[in-house]
Design a protein around this motif. Sequence first.
Motif, PDB file in Angstrom:
ATOM      1  N   ARG A   1       0.867  -1.188   0.000  1.00  0.00           N
ATOM      2  CA  ARG A   1       0.000   0.000   0.000  1.00  0.00           C
ATOM      3  C   ARG A   1       0.892   1.223   0.000  1.00  0.00           C
ATOM      4  O   ARG A   1       1.770   1.358   0.840  1.00  0.00           O
TER       5      ARG A   1
ATOM      6  N   ARG B   1       1.112   7.774  12.824  1.00  0.00           N
ATOM      7  CA  ARG B   1       0.107   8.810  12.973  1.00  0.00           C
ATOM      8  C   ARG B   1      -0.455   8.911  14.388  1.00  0.00           C
ATOM      9  O   ARG B   1      -1.130   9.852  14.734  1.00  0.00           O
ATOM     10  N   ARG B   2      -0.243   7.883  15.204  1.00  0.00           N
ATOM     11  CA  ARG B   2      -0.660   8.035  16.606  1.00  0.00           C
ATOM     12  C   ARG B   2       0.334   7.348  17.527  1.00  0.00           C
ATOM     13  O   ARG B   2       1.314   6.743  17.074  1.00  0.00           O
TER      14      ARG B   2
ATOM     15  N   MET C   1     -12.790  -7.147   8.843  1.00  0.00           N
ATOM     16  CA  MET C   1     -12.020  -7.309  10.089  1.00  0.00           C
ATOM     17  C   MET C   1     -11.308  -6.020  10.511  1.00  0.00           C
ATOM     18  O   MET C   1     -10.426  -6.068  11.355  1.00  0.00           O
ATOM     19  N   ALA C   2     -11.642  -4.903   9.903  1.00  0.00           N
ATOM     20  CA  ALA C   2     -10.960  -3.634  10.182  1.00  0.00           C
ATOM     21  C   ALA C   2      -9.463  -3.748   9.898  1.00  0.00           C
ATOM     22  O   ALA C   2      -8.631  -3.248  10.640  1.00  0.00           O
ATOM     23  N   MET C   3      -9.144  -4.429   8.803  1.00  0.00           N
ATOM     24  CA  MET C   3      -7.734  -4.667   8.502  1.00  0.00           C
ATOM     25  C   MET C   3      -7.301  -4.133   7.132  1.00  0.00           C
ATOM     26  O   MET C   3      -6.160  -4.336   6.743  1.00  0.00           O
ATOM     27  N   CYS C   4      -8.199  -3.489   6.381  1.00  0.00           N
ATOM     28  CA  CYS C   4      -7.766  -3.082   5.036  1.00  0.00           C
ATOM     29  C   CYS C   4      -8.123  -1.638   4.678  1.00  0.00           C
ATOM     30  O   CYS C   4      -7.507  -1.058   3.796  1.00  0.00           O
ATOM     31  N   ALA C   5      -9.122  -1.073   5.319  1.00  0.00           N
ATOM     32  CA  ALA C   5      -9.558   0.315   5.058  1.00  0.00           C
ATOM     33  C   ALA C   5     -10.157   0.520   3.673  1.00  0.00           C
ATOM     34  O   ALA C   5     -10.381   1.654   3.266  1.00  0.00           O
TER      35      ALA C   5
ATOM     36  N   ASP D   1     -10.717  -0.143  19.196  1.00  0.00           N
ATOM     37  CA  ASP D   1      -9.251  -0.056  19.088  1.00  0.00           C
ATOM     38  C   ASP D   1      -8.771  -0.487  17.701  1.00  0.00           C
ATOM     39  O   ASP D   1      -7.889   0.124  17.122  1.00  0.00           O
ATOM     40  N   ASP D   2      -9.377  -1.563  17.195  1.00  0.00           N
ATOM     41  CA  ASP D   2      -8.981  -2.064  15.873  1.00  0.00           C
ATOM     42  C   ASP D   2      -9.258  -1.031  14.787  1.00  0.00           C
ATOM     43  O   ASP D   2      -8.437  -0.820  13.894  1.00  0.00           O
TER      44      ASP D   2
ATOM     45  N   GLU E   1      -9.544   2.262  15.199  1.00  0.00           N
ATOM     46  CA  GLU E   1      -8.578   3.355  15.395  1.00  0.00           C
ATOM     47  C   GLU E   1      -7.240   2.992  14.755  1.00  0.00           C
ATOM     48  O   GLU E   1      -6.623   3.786  14.057  1.00  0.00           O
ATOM     49  N   ALA E   2      -6.790   1.765  15.034  1.00  0.00           N
ATOM     50  CA  ALA E   2      -5.481   1.327  14.548  1.00  0.00           C
ATOM     51  C   ALA E   2      -5.449   1.328  13.035  1.00  0.00           C
ATOM     52  O   ALA E   2      -4.503   1.819  12.420  1.00  0.00           O
ATOM     53  N   MET E   3      -6.514   0.799  12.422  1.00  0.00           N
ATOM     54  CA  MET E   3      -6.526   0.745  10.962  1.00  0.00           C
ATOM     55  C   MET E   3      -6.601   2.152  10.380  1.00  0.00           C
ATOM     56  O   MET E   3      -5.888   2.461   9.424  1.00  0.00           O
ATOM     57  N   LEU E   4      -7.430   3.004  10.964  1.00  0.00           N
ATOM     58  CA  LEU E   4      -7.538   4.363  10.421  1.00  0.00           C
ATOM     59  C   LEU E   4      -6.220   5.123  10.563  1.00  0.00           C
ATOM     60  O   LEU E   4      -5.918   6.014   9.776  1.00  0.00           O
ATOM     61  N   SER E   5      -5.418   4.748  11.560  1.00  0.00           N
ATOM     62  CA  SER E   5      -4.145   5.451  11.721  1.00  0.00           C
ATOM     63  C   SER E   5      -3.124   4.998  10.675  1.00  0.00           C
ATOM     64  O   SER E   5      -2.055   5.573  10.553  1.00  0.00           O
ATOM     65  N   GLU E   6      -3.459   3.951   9.941  1.00  0.00           N
ATOM     66  CA  GLU E   6      -2.574   3.521   8.863  1.00  0.00           C
ATOM     67  C   GLU E   6      -3.244   3.667   7.497  1.00  0.00           C
ATOM     68  O   GLU E   6      -2.693   3.248   6.483  1.00  0.00           O
ATOM     69  N   ALA E   7      -4.460   4.215   7.494  1.00  0.00           N
ATOM     70  CA  ALA E   7      -5.161   4.397   6.220  1.00  0.00           C
ATOM     71  C   ALA E   7      -4.748   5.735   5.621  1.00  0.00           C
ATOM     72  O   ALA E   7      -4.105   6.544   6.279  1.00  0.00           O
TER      73      ALA E   7
END
Lengths: 350, 107
Positions: free
Chosen positions: A124, A182-183, B47-51, B68-69, B71-77
């Motif tokens: 990605r 980012r966090r 699974m909140a793993m791909c965005a 939490d999952d 949040e974590a995924m959005l912080s890498e999206a």
Amino acid sequence: MIKTDILIIGAGPTGLFTVFEAGLLQLKCHLIDSLPMPGGQCAEIYPKKPIYDIPSHPEILAGDLVKNLEQQIAPFQPGYTLGESAVSIEKTAENEFIVTTDKGTQHQAPVVAIAGGLGTFEPRKPPLKRLDFFEDKGVSYIIKEPEMYRDKKVVIAGGGDSALDWTIFLENVAASVTLIHRRNEFRGALDSVEKVQHLKNEGRIQLITPAEVTTLEGESKLTSISVNKEGEILKIDCDHFIPLFGLTPKLGPIANWGLEIEKNAIKVDNTLDYQTNIPGIYAIGDVNTYPGKLKLILCGFHEATLMCQSAFKKIHPEKRNVLKYTTVSGVSGFDGSLKQAAKSTIKTIE
Amino acid sequence: MPQDITIYLTDREGELHTLIAPTDMQMNLMEICKAYELPVEGTCGGMAMCASCQCYVESDHPLPERSDDEEAMLSEAFYVEENSRLGCQIQMTDAIDGLKIRLAPSE
Ligand SMILES: Cc1cc2nc3c(=O)[nH]c(=O)nc-3n(C[C@H](O)[C@H](O)[C@H](O)COP(=O)(O)OP(=O)(O)OC[C@H]3O[C@@H](n4cnc5c(N)ncnc54)[C@H](O)[C@@H]3O)c2cc1C
Ligand code: FES
């Protein structure tokens, strides 16, 4: 040149099971996969998660499903080209296909089965200006040769296991390592999170959070990046920038092979044998589409089975063939092994 | 009988779609989008793993907080905004009847 009967592109569950069904018909298979290991989505996305809808397995871990398939097909000695993507296909004068990978490995077969699932897993890429330009000029998404980073200034971005693991690893190799996320929270193995915390406490790495890389700078190669940390812009000199945001599947080069594509998948003749618009090329499993298509493992198995019968007729048009039960005929591997049901004993009772 | 709810979705071309969603099928927003054949991949199956299901919430409906999952995924999206949510983490309930969302760019 690697030669085989059925060349399978994609070593996910569908591709793996194809080897078994082909083997029963005495056809040899070779698998190509861009991932370094077989298993497709089951291995790359969810190896530790359970699946509940595999017939006769009330519950099975995706990773175990792959292991079982590998064991089941082992007697048929499939060949593997792993870590390479199939990029081009051409037809020979004898009506066979030659498939070439990105590393130049060539494979030849009369039948090609595309079991490419959602496509090749690609890194990605963050939407940063000039990112493409700096590829191989300081930007990379996979760490192939860690020595490349010796005594260099490296910036890593990401918040998962690979970002943490490579930060830990490269700290020993590079002149400096900066990790940007980012966090403040990281999603990774507890052990790695603690190690990175330790490296930060000791001042051996720089950790910049919550922050985001905003620009890449340099003339002919990358020389610095800028980071937005809560509104403040920091400029960091570096030789390498490695964004590690995981992988995502892309249909990739297969889309340009002259096959009919619909909804990002290959259209096939589902009433017959899952052949594509190019005779001799089949598409099975998640990669194909037809009215009523379901992207399920069990459907991929079914499609593989029908496809192999059709491939047999194509490869041996002169031979007649009937369906045999494995219980009755057993499984004779190309390795000389024979699995067979025990014969009934017949004995006189006096 | 549970009532269907309505979701107003703006796609990546700016076109507006009215989606009618059942509340008794355990469906989430990513799945509703797929059911309407909108260009949402849902690669990780929810699974909140791909965005790939990221969207922006444009109405002020009371949504459950990000896990939490998520949040974590959005912080890498990518293309994340204050109002970003993962569609797969939003279940269809009466409380979100009339929700307005916009699809985030695809990566
Ligand atoms: C989180 C999750 C949960 C799931 N749960 C279930 C479930 O409960 N039950 C179920 O039945 N299904 C489930 N699925 C779906 C299931 O995993 C897929 O249907 C299955 O993996 C499809 O198998 P496949 O072999 O067709 O494709 P894939 O598993 O996608 O494998 C395709 C392989 O082809 C390779 N490839 C593609 N293009 C190329 C190329 N050009 N060169 C080289 N290699 C290439 C890829 O690297 C990949 O390894 C789930 C999927 C996900 C993501
Ligand atoms: S479907 Fe993957 S994060 Fe929602």
